[in-house]
Design a protein around this motif. Structure first.
Motif, PDB file in Angstrom:
ATOM      1  N   VAL A 184      23.089  -5.743  86.672  1.00  0.00           N
ATOM      2  CA  VAL A 184      24.021  -6.432  87.740  1.00  0.00           C
ATOM      3  C   VAL A 184      25.276  -5.694  88.082  1.00  0.00           C
ATOM      4  O   VAL A 184      25.527  -5.541  89.177  1.00  0.00           O
ATOM      5  N   LYS A 185      25.938  -5.160  87.008  1.00  0.00           N
ATOM      6  CA  LYS A 185      27.097  -4.300  87.548  1.00  0.00           C
ATOM      7  C   LYS A 185      26.880  -3.273  88.233  1.00  0.00           C
ATOM      8  O   LYS A 185      27.491  -2.852  89.304  1.00  0.00           O
ATOM      9  N   ASN A 186      25.828  -2.536  88.262  1.00  0.00           N
ATOM     10  CA  ASN A 186      25.249  -1.264  89.080  1.00  0.00           C
ATOM     11  C   ASN A 186      24.868  -1.456  90.291  1.00  0.00           C
ATOM     12  O   ASN A 186      25.307  -0.979  91.492  1.00  0.00           O
ATOM     13  N   ILE A 187      24.402  -2.898  90.365  1.00  0.00           N
ATOM     14  CA  ILE A 187      24.087  -3.339  91.861  1.00  0.00           C
ATOM     15  C   ILE A 187      25.119  -3.802  92.565  1.00  0.00           C
ATOM     16  O   ILE A 187      25.276  -3.411  93.756  1.00  0.00           O
ATOM     17  N   ALA A 188      26.336  -4.370  91.865  1.00  0.00           N
ATOM     18  CA  ALA A 188      27.476  -4.926  92.545  1.00  0.00           C
ATOM     19  C   ALA A 188      28.332  -3.760  92.875  1.00  0.00           C
ATOM     20  O   ALA A 188      28.583  -3.771  94.035  1.00  0.00           O
ATOM     21  N   ASP A 189      28.285  -2.597  92.129  1.00  0.00           N
ATOM     22  CA  ASP A 189      28.969  -1.412  92.401  1.00  0.00           C
ATOM     23  C   ASP A 189      28.257  -0.800  93.801  1.00  0.00           C
ATOM     24  O   ASP A 189      28.963  -0.372  94.726  1.00  0.00           O
ATOM     25  N   LYS A 190      26.882  -0.874  93.738  1.00  0.00           N
ATOM     26  CA  LYS A 190      26.299  -0.052  95.146  1.00  0.00           C
ATOM     27  C   LYS A 190      26.443  -0.966  96.213  1.00  0.00           C
ATOM     28  O   LYS A 190      26.648  -0.402  97.215  1.00  0.00           O
ATOM     29  N   ILE A 191      26.494  -2.257  96.109  1.00  0.00           N
ATOM     30  CA  ILE A 191      26.687  -3.063  97.284  1.00  0.00           C
ATOM     31  C   ILE A 191      28.230  -3.174  97.704  1.00  0.00           C
ATOM     32  O   ILE A 191      28.695  -3.170  98.756  1.00  0.00           O
ATOM     33  N   GLY A 192      29.127  -2.974  96.592  1.00  0.00           N
ATOM     34  CA  GLY A 192      30.421  -2.994  97.113  1.00  0.00           C
ATOM     35  C   GLY A 192      31.154  -4.408  96.891  1.00  0.00           C
ATOM     36  O   GLY A 192      31.789  -4.822  97.756  1.00  0.00           O
ATOM     37  N   CYS A 193      30.535  -5.307  96.037  1.00  0.00           N
ATOM     38  CA  CYS A 193      30.995  -6.833  95.822  1.00  0.00           C
ATOM     39  C   CYS A 193      31.118  -6.913  94.177  1.00  0.00           C
ATOM     40  O   CYS A 193      30.928  -6.129  93.400  1.00  0.00           O
ATOM     41  N   SER A 194      31.543  -8.257  93.965  1.00  0.00           N
ATOM     42  CA  SER A 194      31.698  -8.538  92.563  1.00  0.00           C
ATOM     43  C   SER A 194      30.451  -8.892  91.781  1.00  0.00           C
ATOM     44  O   SER A 194      29.149  -8.989  92.597  1.00  0.00           O
TER      45      SER A 194
END
Length: 195
Positions: free
Chosen positions: A29-39
């Motif tokens: 989840v953290k890596n996906i959020a970082d990739k998208i640029g969101c929380s």
């Protein structure tokens, strides 16, 4: 500036990109959020559980591989070029290849089930016509080559610094010749017993 609306498609695409570059174990989840640029909150709203998201990624991987193979096969030499395309895929997209090989396949209790779900039935028909064997024998030859190619492709995708593609293609050709000889001997044996 208005907030970006995060969609399920964005989440799955980001997860696919992460899996493609780093492997399924990095789809977090953290890596996906970082990739998208969101929380992480919007990611959790689409991912009730990571297993469902990983299944979505595996579905996208299967779709990618189907398109990849279609773009890399030679229709005039369907059988051989398909095997080479799998090896090329293992070289170019090792993480996607591993995901494809290792994803859970439910409802499979025999190699026949696996073949019917994973293989294009037109390939066996084309092999039968090309070699002058029955469709049943062509399916067995195709199954043997699929098993062999996926196995050697898996070896190819996990070796460092890596086995040369030429060595893999040579080994693949030897396996094909052995499986073909076996199929042709089966024909000869059956014909001799009919006389």
């Amino acid at each position: 500036m208005p907030k970006q609306r995060i969609t399920k498609e964005m989440v799955v695409n980001a997860a696919f990109d992460i899996a493609r570059s780093s492997g399924m174990e990095k789809v977090l989840v953290k890596n996906i959020a970082d990739k998208i640029g969101c929380s992480v909150q919007p990611i959790y709203s689409y991912c009730k559980n990571m297993e469902g998201l990983r299944q979505d990624v595996a579905d996208q991987v299967r779709h990618f591989i189907k398109q990849y193979l279609a773009a890399h096969i030679d229709k005039s030499n369907l059988f051989s070029s398909t095997g080479k395309a799998y090896i090329q895929l293992a070289k170019e997209e090792p993480y996607l290849f591993k995901i494809f090989i290792l994803h859970q396949r439910k409802g499979i209790s025999s190699l026949k089930d696996l073949y019917e779900r994973e293989a294009n039935p037109q390939v066996a028909i084309a092999i039968a016509k090309e070699l002058g064997v029955s469709v049943s024998q062509a399916r067995q030859l195709h199954l043997n080559m699929l098993i062999y190619t996926i196995g050697i492709g898996a070896i190819f995708s996990v070796t460092t610094p890596g086995i040369s593609a030429d060595e893999i293609y040579t080994q693949q050709e030897r396996a094909y010749e052995a499986f073909l000889k076996q199929a042709l001997e089966t024909i000869d044996f059956a014909e001799r017993n009919l006389i």
